[in-house]
Design an enzyme around this catalytic site. Structure first.
Site, PDB file in Angstrom:
ATOM      1  N   GLU A  67      12.927   6.967  -1.223  1.00  0.00           N
ATOM      2  CA  GLU A  67      11.682   6.405  -0.683  1.00  0.00           C
ATOM      3  C   GLU A  67      11.932   5.099   0.080  1.00  0.00           C
ATOM      4  O   GLU A  67      11.324   4.851   1.116  1.00  0.00           O
ATOM      5  CB  GLU A  67      10.729   6.136  -1.853  1.00  0.00           C
ATOM      6  N   ASP A  68      12.834   4.277  -0.414  1.00  0.00           N
ATOM      7  CA  ASP A  68      12.950   2.917   0.118  1.00  0.00           C
ATOM      8  C   ASP A  68      14.239   2.608   0.858  1.00  0.00           C
ATOM      9  O   ASP A  68      14.411   1.490   1.353  1.00  0.00           O
ATOM     10  CB  ASP A  68      12.804   1.903  -1.035  1.00  0.00           C
TER      11      ASP A  68
HETATM   12  P1  NDP Z   1       1.225  -0.447  -3.403  1.00  0.00           P
HETATM   13  O1  NDP Z   1      -0.055  -0.374  -4.139  1.00  0.00           O
HETATM   14  O2  NDP Z   1       1.975   0.795  -3.162  1.00  0.00           O
HETATM   15  O3  NDP Z   1       2.191  -1.542  -4.110  1.00  0.00           O
HETATM   16  C1  NDP Z   1       2.535  -1.389  -5.388  1.00  0.00           C
HETATM   17  C2  NDP Z   1       3.973  -0.906  -5.450  1.00  0.00           C
HETATM   18  O4  NDP Z   1       4.831  -1.985  -5.075  1.00  0.00           O
HETATM   19  C3  NDP Z   1       4.375  -0.552  -6.853  1.00  0.00           C
HETATM   20  O5  NDP Z   1       4.041   0.789  -7.148  1.00  0.00           O
HETATM   21  C4  NDP Z   1       5.862  -0.792  -6.818  1.00  0.00           C
HETATM   22  O6  NDP Z   1       6.429   0.402  -6.281  1.00  0.00           O
HETATM   23  C5  NDP Z   1       6.049  -1.888  -5.785  1.00  0.00           C
HETATM   24  N1  NDP Z   1       6.320  -3.251  -6.286  1.00  0.00           N
HETATM   25  C6  NDP Z   1       7.223  -4.108  -5.721  1.00  0.00           C
HETATM   26  N2  NDP Z   1       7.196  -5.271  -6.333  1.00  0.00           N
HETATM   27  C7  NDP Z   1       6.298  -5.190  -7.335  1.00  0.00           C
HETATM   28  C8  NDP Z   1       5.878  -6.106  -8.330  1.00  0.00           C
HETATM   29  N3  NDP Z   1       6.360  -7.349  -8.388  1.00  0.00           N
HETATM   30  N4  NDP Z   1       4.926  -5.714  -9.205  1.00  0.00           N
HETATM   31  C9  NDP Z   1       4.430  -4.459  -9.140  1.00  0.00           C
HETATM   32  N5  NDP Z   1       4.787  -3.529  -8.202  1.00  0.00           N
HETATM   33  C10 NDP Z   1       5.730  -3.907  -7.306  1.00  0.00           C
HETATM   34  O7  NDP Z   1       1.096  -1.276  -2.117  1.00  0.00           O
HETATM   35  P2  NDP Z   1       0.718  -0.890  -0.689  1.00  0.00           P
HETATM   36  O8  NDP Z   1       1.034  -2.096   0.099  1.00  0.00           O
HETATM   37  O9  NDP Z   1       1.270   0.413  -0.263  1.00  0.00           O
HETATM   38  O10 NDP Z   1      -0.857  -0.797  -0.840  1.00  0.00           O
HETATM   39  C11 NDP Z   1      -1.547   0.318  -0.488  1.00  0.00           C
HETATM   40  C12 NDP Z   1      -2.764   0.565  -1.385  1.00  0.00           C
HETATM   41  O11 NDP Z   1      -3.270  -0.666  -1.891  1.00  0.00           O
HETATM   42  C13 NDP Z   1      -3.879   1.230  -0.604  1.00  0.00           C
HETATM   43  O12 NDP Z   1      -3.964   2.564  -1.058  1.00  0.00           O
HETATM   44  C14 NDP Z   1      -5.134   0.444  -0.939  1.00  0.00           C
HETATM   45  O13 NDP Z   1      -6.000   1.263  -1.721  1.00  0.00           O
HETATM   46  C15 NDP Z   1      -4.690  -0.680  -1.788  1.00  0.00           C
HETATM   47  N6  NDP Z   1      -5.086  -1.983  -1.233  1.00  0.00           N
HETATM   48  C16 NDP Z   1      -5.978  -2.729  -1.925  1.00  0.00           C
HETATM   49  C17 NDP Z   1      -6.356  -3.976  -1.495  1.00  0.00           C
HETATM   50  C18 NDP Z   1      -7.315  -4.775  -2.305  1.00  0.00           C
HETATM   51  O14 NDP Z   1      -7.428  -5.962  -2.083  1.00  0.00           O
HETATM   52  N7  NDP Z   1      -8.020  -4.201  -3.247  1.00  0.00           N
HETATM   53  C19 NDP Z   1      -5.819  -4.545  -0.255  1.00  0.00           C
HETATM   54  C20 NDP Z   1      -4.865  -3.686   0.401  1.00  0.00           C
HETATM   55  C21 NDP Z   1      -4.535  -2.473  -0.090  1.00  0.00           C
HETATM   56  P3  NDP Z   1       7.906   0.919  -6.591  1.00  0.00           P
HETATM   57  O15 NDP Z   1       8.013   1.295  -7.997  1.00  0.00           O
HETATM   58  O16 NDP Z   1       8.011   2.099  -5.658  1.00  0.00           O
HETATM   59  O17 NDP Z   1       8.777  -0.216  -6.188  1.00  0.00           O
END
Ligand code: NDP
Ligand code: ZN
Length: 182
Positions: A65-66
């Site tokens: 994925e990354d």
């Molecule tokens: P994500 O929601 O996908 O980000 C979370 C992912 O980031 C985790 O699943 C993890 O994935 C990774 N990650 C890396 N560092 C950390 C950390 N320190 N703590 C936890 N997780 C971490 O982000 P996106 O940028 O893709 O956001 C998209 C979604 O977020 C949209 O679907 C939208 O619904 C929502 N959104 C909400 C907002 C709001 O203010 N409510 C604003 C903008 C977007 P991994 O395990 O793969 O590393």
């Protein structure tokens, strides 16, 4: 040395190399490899998982994925089952983020047992990180949105590993309390 140990060390070394340029989203920009290592630790120590291929898949779970890694590359190096688990937990990056999240919820219950374990440990790790080292700039609402989504995915996985499901539930409740109290 046992073949299991060699597989796990090779997977850790490969993942460390592939993620070497990447950082987590927390303010300290922690080395990315800390996260796959955390999954392996959660599976082995908290989940009592002894299947080396599942631990190896957890170490490799974000490489496709990354990073530039392909499933074929994983299959060549680590065999079909490890590669298949990683393929199952890899989102289709061509889809919008909201759609990828919806698909994860929809497909959780049909994942293989190995992929379910990796997913469970991934959600535990990320939900804990949201409290101890959250992504920089995330609002309370955004964290809560993530907690809800992670819980929906885990609901589809229940019946896989009691200790890990309990660990997720605890991380979720504590995370919600800590986040809402801020
Ligand atoms: P994500 O929601 O996908 O980000 C979370 C992912 O980031 C985790 O699943 C993890 O994935 C990774 N990650 C890396 N560092 C950390 C950390 N320190 N703590 C936890 N997780 C971490 O982000 P996106 O940028 O893709 O956001 C998209 C979604 O977020 C949209 O679907 C939208 O619904 C929502 N959104 C909400 C907002 C709001 O203010 N409510 C604003 C903008 C977007 P991994 O395990 O793969 O590393
Ligand atoms: Zn992950």
């Amino acid at each position: 040395m046992s073949t299991d140990l060699i597989l796990i060390l090779n997977a850790a070394t490969f993942a460390a190399d592939k993620h070497r340029q990447q950082r987590r989203k927390d303010v300290d920009a922690s080395p990315y490899i800390n996260h796959p290592l955390d999954l392996a630790d959660i599976l082995a120590r908290e989940g009592g998982v002894e299947d080396a291929k599942v631990i190896a898949a957890a170490l490799l779970h974000d490489t496709v994925e990354d990073t530039e890694t392909t499933i074929e590359e994983l299959e060549d190096r680590f065999g079909k089952r490890v590669a298949a688990i990683v393929a199952e937990v890899t989102d289709d990056q061509s889809l919008p983020s909201a759609e990828r999240k919806r698909i994860q919820v929809m497909k959780a219950s049909s994942n293989s047992p190995g992929a379910k374990l990796v997913k469970l440990s991934d959600k535990i790790s990320n939900v804990r990180d949201l409290v101890t080292a959250p992504p920089a700039g995330w609002s309370m609402e955004r964290k809560i949105e993530y907690f809800f989504w992670a819980k929906e995915v885990v609901e589809g996985i229940r019946g896989t590993n009691k200790q890990l499901e309990a660990a997720f539930d605890e991380a979720y409740s504590e995370g919600m309390i800590a986040t809402c109290a801020r």
